[in-house]
Design a protein around this motif. Sequence first.
Motif, PDB file in Angstrom:
ATOM      1  N   GLU A  89       0.851  -1.192   0.000  1.00 22.52           N
ATOM      2  CA  GLU A  89       0.000   0.000   0.000  1.00 22.52           C
ATOM      3  C   GLU A  89       0.881   1.234   0.000  1.00 22.52           C
ATOM      4  O   GLU A  89       1.903   1.290   0.697  1.00 22.52           O
ATOM      5  CB  GLU A  89      -0.938   0.026   1.206  1.00 22.52           C
ATOM      6  CG  GLU A  89      -1.841   1.260   1.219  1.00 22.52           C
ATOM      7  CD  GLU A  89      -2.979   1.182   2.225  1.00 22.52           C
ATOM      8  OE1 GLU A  89      -3.704   2.186   2.374  1.00 22.52           O
ATOM      9  OE2 GLU A  89      -3.152   0.105   2.844  1.00 22.52           O
ATOM     10  N   THR A 146       1.943  -4.918   3.129  1.00 22.41           N
ATOM     11  CA  THR A 146       0.802  -5.017   4.020  1.00 22.41           C
ATOM     12  C   THR A 146       0.137  -6.376   3.815  1.00 22.41           C
ATOM     13  O   THR A 146       0.576  -7.192   3.017  1.00 22.41           O
ATOM     14  CB  THR A 146      -0.194  -3.872   3.748  1.00 22.41           C
ATOM     15  OG1 THR A 146      -1.258  -3.934   4.703  1.00 22.41           O
ATOM     16  CG2 THR A 146      -0.783  -3.968   2.355  1.00 22.41           C
ATOM     17  N   VAL A 194      -6.582  -5.038   4.473  1.00 25.47           N
ATOM     18  CA  VAL A 194      -5.435  -5.335   5.342  1.00 25.47           C
ATOM     19  C   VAL A 194      -5.546  -6.743   5.890  1.00 25.47           C
ATOM     20  O   VAL A 194      -4.610  -7.553   5.761  1.00 25.47           O
ATOM     21  CB  VAL A 194      -5.337  -4.308   6.496  1.00 25.47           C
ATOM     22  CG1 VAL A 194      -4.199  -4.691   7.448  1.00 25.47           C
ATOM     23  CG2 VAL A 194      -5.104  -2.902   5.942  1.00 25.47           C
TER      24      VAL A 194
END
Length: 694
Positions: free
Chosen positions: A440, A451, A510
């Motif tokens: 990211e 991530t 995430v």
Amino acid sequence: MNILHSGRTRIASASTERAHLKTFSISFLLWVLLLPSSTHAAWLPVGPFGGDVRSLVADPSDPTRLYIGTRTGQIYLSTDSGKQWNRLTNLDAPSDWVVDDLVIDPANTNILYAGMWSVRDNGGGIFKSADRGASWILLDGLKNQFVRAVALSPSNTQIVIAATRQGVFRSDDAGANWKQISPLNHPEIRNLESIAIDPLRPEIIYAGTWHLPWKSTDGGATWFSIKKGMIDDSDVFSVIVDYSSNRTLYATACSGIYRSDSAGGEWIKIQGIPNTARRTHTLVLDPQNPRILYAGTTEGLWRTADRGQSWQQLTPPAWVINAVHIDPENSRRILLGTDHAGVMESRDGGRTFQPLNQGFSQRQISRLVADPARDGRYYVALLHDRDFGGVYVTDNRGASWQRLGEGLRNLDILSLLVLPQRDSNQNSRLIAGTTDGLFEYSVAQGAWKKTGQWASPQINTQKPAKRGNAKPAPTARTAPLIVHDLFQRAQGEPVYAATSFGLFRSDDAVRWQPVPSQGVWGQFFRVRALDREGKFLMVASSNTLSASWDGGLSWNPVYLDGSGPLKVQQITFSPGNPQVIFAGSDRGLFSSSNGGQSWEKFGRGVPLSSINDIAISPSNPQHVIVVSSSGIFQSIDGGNRYQRLDVVPDGLPVERMAFPSNGSLELMATSANNGVFVFHDRSLLLTELLQPDR
């Protein structure tokens, strides 16, 4: 009401459809007629500029006139010392041909020769231009020859020598006729890499092979080895005759740089360049001082002022130098042809360099994405560009680009996703899927950060911390996580990732949870969620399209043509009606009008060909663009009928297409290897397609 077609099944009634289409046609035609007229449409190259330059040459009669050759059969011209480059579109070379050598006839600078070879097979040849690159012909005598180097006799430019995989060829009439002058089927004089002609005695020819150098003193009638002093099994990349003394030679090889003061009788290995940079592609003498040499290597540019006794590195070691040009009128001006960085220029003798790439783009782009929250902003992801790759962004439709590469570790980017934020004051989140996981971009830090918390233990990427001197336990991951595709149907909905370890879903991009995919074979290359709850999913794996109507609990194979699995490259659904789905395969375009329950061969006017991309206007679902291996096709009736767009980037296959977020008719397109093009002509839609059905 949406006016969408799927083969012969219509969603709207025929009468309603005709009325709606007629209204749309009249309104659109009036809008087009009010625009400034254009005699012809044009695709404009907008970058990101740079890429692979394999050859670089300047016109000896006009040093401001420069030519560069690329690894995809393209030649670019600059008439202002490299400030602006323009592609020569009349060169009909295959895209897998490498322009490894460009030569200008010093006696008649209208004449150019381009030596080429094929990446995929042993093919290649020499293209010749007699009008400064305006037009080209492929010379008959060397068709299908793997040409790595071309040389003209300085004393008689009618004599042309070509180095090929088969041997050495000679023409005495400027390329009209050729004969092989090296022995047929010779076990050593084959797989040639370089050629040189003595400037004073044209009967003396030097040839560098993949296994040591050879020499002829009688125009090629006989040959003898000149390997004394050179490490055995050396690939000879170049042979240079010193212009101040034709008995002094230089040779660059995989084993280093050599000098001979006896016209090749014996070689001395020049020391000073580290072994790690010993693959020297090219060596150039300063035109004003033959003691000064520049070596273009796989680890940067090197300079010596004492004929090779000592060397100084002038560029970062990440630069791969394929060609070097020293301005004959100002030897402090140096031009480099590089891999990845394009053309670099120094005006201070090599102390500093700046890119000189405006108009030249030799970029392989994997993704093109418009930011849905920012008009005019596009992102492109690059492949194989190492320190110069990553992701590029433009906020002004390609007028300028900014590289977002810090933190990506030179990884290839396979997928991009822009996640608009609910707060309009916040920047959109930018997510990249790579050959080693998910990254990211942080606007605050100006860098990418790896991530992704993946629930599956098979892809645990977190290494346990060391305790004392104990060795860390091995991670559960056995191979890198490859993220082929990222998808979000609408803002605030779940995000999906198609990876080498299966299909995943996340609410925040995430933390990722695996989506059940029992029965779906191979890596996942494309994923689409066609409803808000994520119950209706479609995935394309290695060679199968599969659908689930229960969030992945069960899957069914989708046989688009009823005969078996196809390789599906694109899955797209209409923003106006998600029941209408398009699938682009290696065997054409298919459509479903009932949410994937049934499919039929689709696209009247799109020939049977491999489909690269399908783009649908976000503001008008009737406007569909299909990019295939046989051209670009347009529909303005939801995909029922298509017509080929003749206005395409000259000679360049298009890979991807994107509409801007504001829904205007401006289009962005990427070619296979030549960067991004923008189409500004608002009369793009063809009026004959605007007529209602009869």
